[in-house]
Scaffold this active site. Structure first.
Site, PDB file in Angstrom:
ATOM      1  N   GLU A   1      -3.100  -8.279   6.903  1.00  0.00           N
ATOM      2  CA  GLU A   1      -3.445  -7.940   8.287  1.00  0.00           C
ATOM      3  C   GLU A   1      -4.460  -8.913   8.890  1.00  0.00           C
ATOM      4  O   GLU A   1      -5.173  -8.563   9.825  1.00  0.00           O
ATOM      5  CB  GLU A   1      -3.948  -6.502   8.352  1.00  0.00           C
ATOM      6  CG  GLU A   1      -2.848  -5.503   8.020  1.00  0.00           C
ATOM      7  CD  GLU A   1      -3.287  -4.048   8.138  1.00  0.00           C
ATOM      8  OE1 GLU A   1      -2.748  -3.350   9.018  1.00  0.00           O
ATOM      9  OE2 GLU A   1      -4.148  -3.623   7.364  1.00  0.00           O
ATOM     10  N   LYS A   2      -4.481 -10.125   8.385  1.00  0.00           N
ATOM     11  CA  LYS A   2      -5.475 -11.080   8.887  1.00  0.00           C
ATOM     12  C   LYS A   2      -5.216 -11.504  10.322  1.00  0.00           C
ATOM     13  O   LYS A   2      -6.125 -12.006  10.996  1.00  0.00           O
ATOM     14  CB  LYS A   2      -5.544 -12.309   7.972  1.00  0.00           C
ATOM     15  CG  LYS A   2      -4.260 -13.119   7.837  1.00  0.00           C
ATOM     16  CD  LYS A   2      -4.481 -14.294   6.878  1.00  0.00           C
ATOM     17  CE  LYS A   2      -3.194 -15.096   6.638  1.00  0.00           C
ATOM     18  NZ  LYS A   2      -2.227 -14.311   5.831  1.00  0.00           N
TER      19      LYS A   2
ATOM     20  N   HIS B   1      -4.206  -9.338  12.616  1.00  0.00           N
ATOM     21  CA  HIS B   1      -4.393  -8.141  13.426  1.00  0.00           C
ATOM     22  C   HIS B   1      -5.765  -8.228  14.086  1.00  0.00           C
ATOM     23  O   HIS B   1      -6.758  -8.515  13.437  1.00  0.00           O
ATOM     24  CB  HIS B   1      -4.304  -6.897  12.532  1.00  0.00           C
ATOM     25  CG  HIS B   1      -4.196  -5.596  13.274  1.00  0.00           C
ATOM     26  ND1 HIS B   1      -5.213  -5.099  14.063  1.00  0.00           N
ATOM     27  CD2 HIS B   1      -3.198  -4.677  13.325  1.00  0.00           C
ATOM     28  CE1 HIS B   1      -4.839  -3.929  14.567  1.00  0.00           C
ATOM     29  NE2 HIS B   1      -3.622  -3.660  14.137  1.00  0.00           N
TER      30      HIS B   1
ATOM     31  N   ASN C   1      -5.218   7.958   4.073  1.00  0.00           N
ATOM     32  CA  ASN C   1      -5.113   7.168   5.299  1.00  0.00           C
ATOM     33  C   ASN C   1      -3.657   7.109   5.741  1.00  0.00           C
ATOM     34  O   ASN C   1      -2.788   6.711   4.958  1.00  0.00           O
ATOM     35  CB  ASN C   1      -5.620   5.738   5.084  1.00  0.00           C
ATOM     36  CG  ASN C   1      -5.639   4.931   6.360  1.00  0.00           C
ATOM     37  OD1 ASN C   1      -6.451   5.186   7.246  1.00  0.00           O
ATOM     38  ND2 ASN C   1      -4.749   3.961   6.480  1.00  0.00           N
ATOM     39  N   GLU C   2      -3.392   7.541   6.974  1.00  0.00           N
ATOM     40  CA  GLU C   2      -2.042   7.510   7.529  1.00  0.00           C
ATOM     41  C   GLU C   2      -1.018   8.052   6.536  1.00  0.00           C
ATOM     42  O   GLU C   2      -0.030   7.400   6.201  1.00  0.00           O
ATOM     43  CB  GLU C   2      -1.667   6.094   7.973  1.00  0.00           C
ATOM     44  CG  GLU C   2      -2.498   5.583   9.138  1.00  0.00           C
ATOM     45  CD  GLU C   2      -2.034   4.238   9.660  1.00  0.00           C
ATOM     46  OE1 GLU C   2      -2.291   3.930  10.841  1.00  0.00           O
ATOM     47  OE2 GLU C   2      -1.413   3.471   8.892  1.00  0.00           O
TER      48      GLU C   2
ATOM     49  N   TRP D   1       2.323  -6.702  13.188  1.00  0.00           N
ATOM     50  CA  TRP D   1       3.528  -6.199  12.527  1.00  0.00           C
ATOM     51  C   TRP D   1       4.719  -6.067  13.474  1.00  0.00           C
ATOM     52  O   TRP D   1       5.765  -5.575  13.062  1.00  0.00           O
ATOM     53  CB  TRP D   1       3.240  -4.844  11.867  1.00  0.00           C
ATOM     54  CG  TRP D   1       2.373  -3.935  12.660  1.00  0.00           C
ATOM     55  CD1 TRP D   1       1.019  -3.779  12.551  1.00  0.00           C
ATOM     56  CD2 TRP D   1       2.781  -3.045  13.705  1.00  0.00           C
ATOM     57  NE1 TRP D   1       0.559  -2.852  13.460  1.00  0.00           N
ATOM     58  CE2 TRP D   1       1.620  -2.387  14.180  1.00  0.00           C
ATOM     59  CE3 TRP D   1       4.012  -2.741  14.282  1.00  0.00           C
ATOM     60  CZ2 TRP D   1       1.640  -1.442  15.201  1.00  0.00           C
ATOM     61  CZ3 TRP D   1       4.050  -1.806  15.316  1.00  0.00           C
ATOM     62  CH2 TRP D   1       2.871  -1.168  15.757  1.00  0.00           C
TER      63      TRP D   1
ATOM     64  N   ARG E   1       0.849  -1.194   0.000  1.00  0.00           N
ATOM     65  CA  ARG E   1       0.000   0.000   0.000  1.00  0.00           C
ATOM     66  C   ARG E   1       0.884   1.242   0.000  1.00  0.00           C
ATOM     67  O   ARG E   1       2.090   1.158   0.186  1.00  0.00           O
ATOM     68  CB  ARG E   1      -0.940   0.015   1.212  1.00  0.00           C
ATOM     69  CG  ARG E   1      -0.205   0.037   2.557  1.00  0.00           C
ATOM     70  CD  ARG E   1      -1.181   0.157   3.710  1.00  0.00           C
ATOM     71  NE  ARG E   1      -0.480   0.295   4.980  1.00  0.00           N
ATOM     72  CZ  ARG E   1      -1.064   0.616   6.127  1.00  0.00           C
ATOM     73  NH1 ARG E   1      -2.356   0.823   6.150  1.00  0.00           N
ATOM     74  NH2 ARG E   1      -0.356   0.726   7.233  1.00  0.00           N
TER      75      ARG E   1
ATOM     76  N   GLU F   1      -7.694   4.942  14.921  1.00  0.00           N
ATOM     77  CA  GLU F   1      -7.284   3.542  14.953  1.00  0.00           C
ATOM     78  C   GLU F   1      -6.515   3.257  16.235  1.00  0.00           C
ATOM     79  O   GLU F   1      -5.628   4.015  16.621  1.00  0.00           O
ATOM     80  CB  GLU F   1      -6.344   3.182  13.780  1.00  0.00           C
ATOM     81  CG  GLU F   1      -6.967   3.134  12.420  1.00  0.00           C
ATOM     82  CD  GLU F   1      -5.963   2.669  11.373  1.00  0.00           C
ATOM     83  OE1 GLU F   1      -5.006   1.952  11.745  1.00  0.00           O
ATOM     84  OE2 GLU F   1      -6.118   3.048  10.209  1.00  0.00           O
TER      85      GLU F   1
END
Length: 714
Positions: free
Chosen positions: A368-369, A371, A162-163, A328, A124, A320
């Site tokens: 990110e599964k 997370h 985003n971020e 991570w 990303r 968030e």
């Protein structure tokens, strides 16, 4: 400037309740799931007390599957579905991650590293902040979304990208080089001024044409230090400029809808100068994730405090954080019972009016599964979802706090992004210096002493603070030095440290001896820096230990008092900590790194001079963190148990809005308040209620518990 009082408009809940409440929700990624899951999602959202959702963050490829082809039907359905269940939408502009068709057609939008390598798609944020091609396509998407959802009753706020800068803050491409040169022209006007600022007489670097200037790409040795600092400034400004481009378009097309973008004040995220960005959004938002370690919750508190300072003390949003483990870190440990609520309420304590998680439903696929999420892989029959639901009820009970700002403390820590950037550059006295850690150590030491402190930026009003700590304030332009002098001479008590006051805004050394711009105010002189080899230490005042740095301090003003001497090392017997009377205030200097424990031993003398005392009962100091929010005629006192043991506080007054988990008690005896286990999510005890007009004399906070008291403002 920011319109920070413009917070998202929340819809009335299903029960027709008031709009004034704390926001509660998460990133929602329904495109990962079949439609039948969507209905189950809104059912569970209502059960959990969710009232706002961030939608569309990584949806560009779904919204625009091909160039010129748009698919809003699925998003229309979701906007209507959420609105029908009383859930507002913080709608992202979906520009965070370009789709494959765009990067295939235009690989020139991809970032380039300092070594000249292309950053390829597959993750990303694979886009250049200065790419005109990317901006053209991104703003086309933003325009289409704004026109599609202008006036939609679910739309509460716009969420730009985003971020920003999380993975693409530094781009060294040709686009970046052209934009950097334009930025430098605007900053310096002429090559002569640039050459002076960059000190290009050194190493034969003098520029005779603007086109000769490049970003600080991989070089044979250390790149020019001012070039590096300016590139950091430029890179932050380039992303800010991109944020403003989206914001301006959204304000033109949907003028009544506030605009935000989620910052990342946490850990080592330092490339974006959020103090500078804050004025560009309608309300400040932040993402934060706990980094495991001995100061993990202190760091959370510090970051929440800093983002409150960035927001000017106005309410802000957590966009968030995590319900449990992230994915991570080297080892991703699940949170303990009570951590989910304590983490969330620490943010509220420091001014957050919205508590949101990444993400709503834990992914079954993708990077990110693993997370955590509000709805974990285990589903609704899980400790995490029960804790999520209980937190939603607690936030509902805390509705009176919505809209309140923080009440200034007597102590502040000054945090400066440019000092952070410059003090940690290469070819310095030591590569071991950690600017943020030094600031965090002072904050932890104050928590240990039970002292409430704000974290503020260099543009803040300093007059409310009796004690101001400015650790490693490395970059001190003349105007800032004058402000700090006025602060001290006007009755404030300044404390600064090693490697402070060293350079001006061009990273040029203030000559005549260190600490440069602050030398006269402090009444001392240091001829040479005193970095210590890794592992070396010196004793200070007999029972303290200094590491990293040990300045040889010469006292040059008779108004200086030596507060502590070195007890060992090359400077044994010489001053290590000094304080000079200045007008009706003072200025103190700490010449070594004492760490959080050592600073807790030193601080009482500095606090006494400023007449600062803890507001907590003696038995709770160091064990409980106190923060205060204020709205109208009321103060809201947050009491957060920093320990894994129960803590009893005495001498308290006020109405208990909500209590800790595992058995909070108040009153004359040990009568339970009903706040038994609300913050752990355990179904075995009652949820906290709202308690009004009842005198309280003591309260027991359970391990990791939180209580909120309301009292009349003085």
């Amino acid at each position: 400037m920011t319109r920070r009082t413009t917070l998202p408009r929340l819809l009335p809940g299903p029960d027709g309740g008031p709009r004034a409440r704390l926001a509660y929700g998460a990133d929602y990624n329904p495109e990962q799931w079949p439609r039948e899951v969507w209905q189950d999602d809104v059912r569970l959202m209502r059960r959990a007390g969710v009232n706002i959702i961030s939608l569309g963050i990584f949806s560009w490829a779904r919204i625009q599957p091909e160039d010129g082809v748009w698919d809003f039907a699925w998003l229309d359905e979701l906007m209507d579905l959420l609105h029908g269940h009383g859930i507002a939408v913080d709608l992202a502009t979906a520009t965070a991650s370009p789709p494959p068709w765009l990067t295939t057609a235009h690989p020139e939008i991809l970032p380039v590293t300092a070594a000249g390598a292309t950053v390829w798609p597959g993750a990303r944020q694979h886009w250049r902040p200065t790419s005109p091609v990317f901006r053209e396509y991104a703003l086309r998407l933003v325009s289409a979304m704004a026109k599609q959802y202008a006036g939609h009753p679910a739309l509460a706020a716009w969420h730009v990208n985003n971020e920003l800068g999380c993975h693409n803050i530094y781009d060294y491409s040709d686009d970046a080089a052209r934009a950097f040169r334009a930025w430098l022209r605007d900053r310096y006007d002429s090559l002569d001024r640039l050459n002076h600022a960059w000190g290009t007489a050194f190493w034969s670097q003098r520029y005779s044409d603007w086109d000769q200037i490049l970003p600080p790409r991989l070089a044979a040795s250390h790149p020019n230090p001012t070039q590096q600092l300016d590139f950091k400034r430029f890179s932050s400004d380039a992303l800010k400029d991109y944020l403003c481009a989206e914001r301006d378009l959204l304000r033109r097309l949907t003028p009544e809808t506030p605009v935000t973008s989620n910052f990342m004040v946490m850990g080592g995220t330092k490339g974006m100068n959020y103090a500078d960005w804050a004025g560009e959004v309608d309300f400040v938002s932040n993402d934060h994730y706990v980094h495991p370690g001995p100061q993990d919750r202190d760091e959370l508190s510090f970051s929440a405090n800093l983002i409150s300072g960035v927001a000017g003390g106005h309410p802000w949003y957590v966009m968030e954080h995590s319900t449990s483990a992230v994915n991570w870190q080297p080892v991703n440990v699940a949170k303990r019972p009570g951590d989910l609520a304590r983490d969330s309420l620490l943010h509220v304590a420091h001014g957050a009016d919205g508590i949101c998680f990444f993400q709503w439903r834990q992914s079954a696929a993708g990077a990110e599964k693993y997370h955590s999420a509000m709805v974990p892989h285990a589903g609704e029959d899980s400790e995490v979802f029960r804790a999520v639901t209980e937190l939603g009820r607690t936030l509902r009970d805390l509705a009176p706090i919505a809209g309140s700002g923080r009440e200034p403390a007597a102590v502040a820590i000054l945090f400066d992004w440019e000092s952070w950037w410059a003090s940690e550059q290469d070819s310095h006295p030591t590569s071991l210096l950690d600017y943020r850690q030094e600031a965090l150590d002072w904050y932890s030491a104050l928590l240990t002493l039970g002292i409430r402190a704000d974290v503020v930026t260099t543009d803040a009003d300093l007059t409310p603070y009796r004690l101001l700590v400015a650790p490693v304030l490395h970059v001190v332009p003349g105007e800032l030095a004058a402000r700090l002098t006025r602060y001290a001479e006007g009755g404030g008590h300044l404390v600064t440290t090693y490697f402070s006051g060293i350079v001006d805004e061009n990273d040029h050394v203030w000559l005549g001896g260190y600490p440069g711009a602050l030398r006269d105010l402090l009444g001392i002189r240091v001829e040479e820096f005193g970095p210590l080899p890794d592992g070396d230490a010196v004793s200070v005042a007999g029972d303290l230990t200094g590491t990293l740095w040990a300045d040889r301090v010469d006292v040059v003003d008779p108004a200086v008092e030596v507060l502590a001497h070195y007890g060992s090392g090359a400077h044994a017997g010489r001053p290590a900590v000094t304080r000079r009377r200045a007008g009706s205030g003072s200025a103190a200097y700490v010449g070594t790194r004492l760490g959080a424990e050592g600073l807790a031993g030193l601080l009482p003398r500095l606090l006494d001079a400023a007449e600062v005392r803890s507001e907590l009962p003696a038995a709770a100091r160091g064990r409980v963190e106190l923060t205060v929010r204020r709205a109208g005629d009321h103060r809201y006192l947050f009491l957060v148990n920093r320990t894994d043991e129960a803590v009893t506080l005495t001498g308290l007054a006020g109405d208990l809005l909500t209590g800790g988990d595992g058995g909070a008690h108040t009153g004359d005896g040990d009568t339970p308040t009903g706040a038994a286990d609300a913050l752990t999510g355990s179904p075995d005890h009652a949820r906290p209620g709202t308690y009004e007009d009842v005198p309280r004399r003591h309260l027991t906070l359970p391990p990791r518990g939180v209580a909120v008291l309301r009292e009349p403002a003085a």
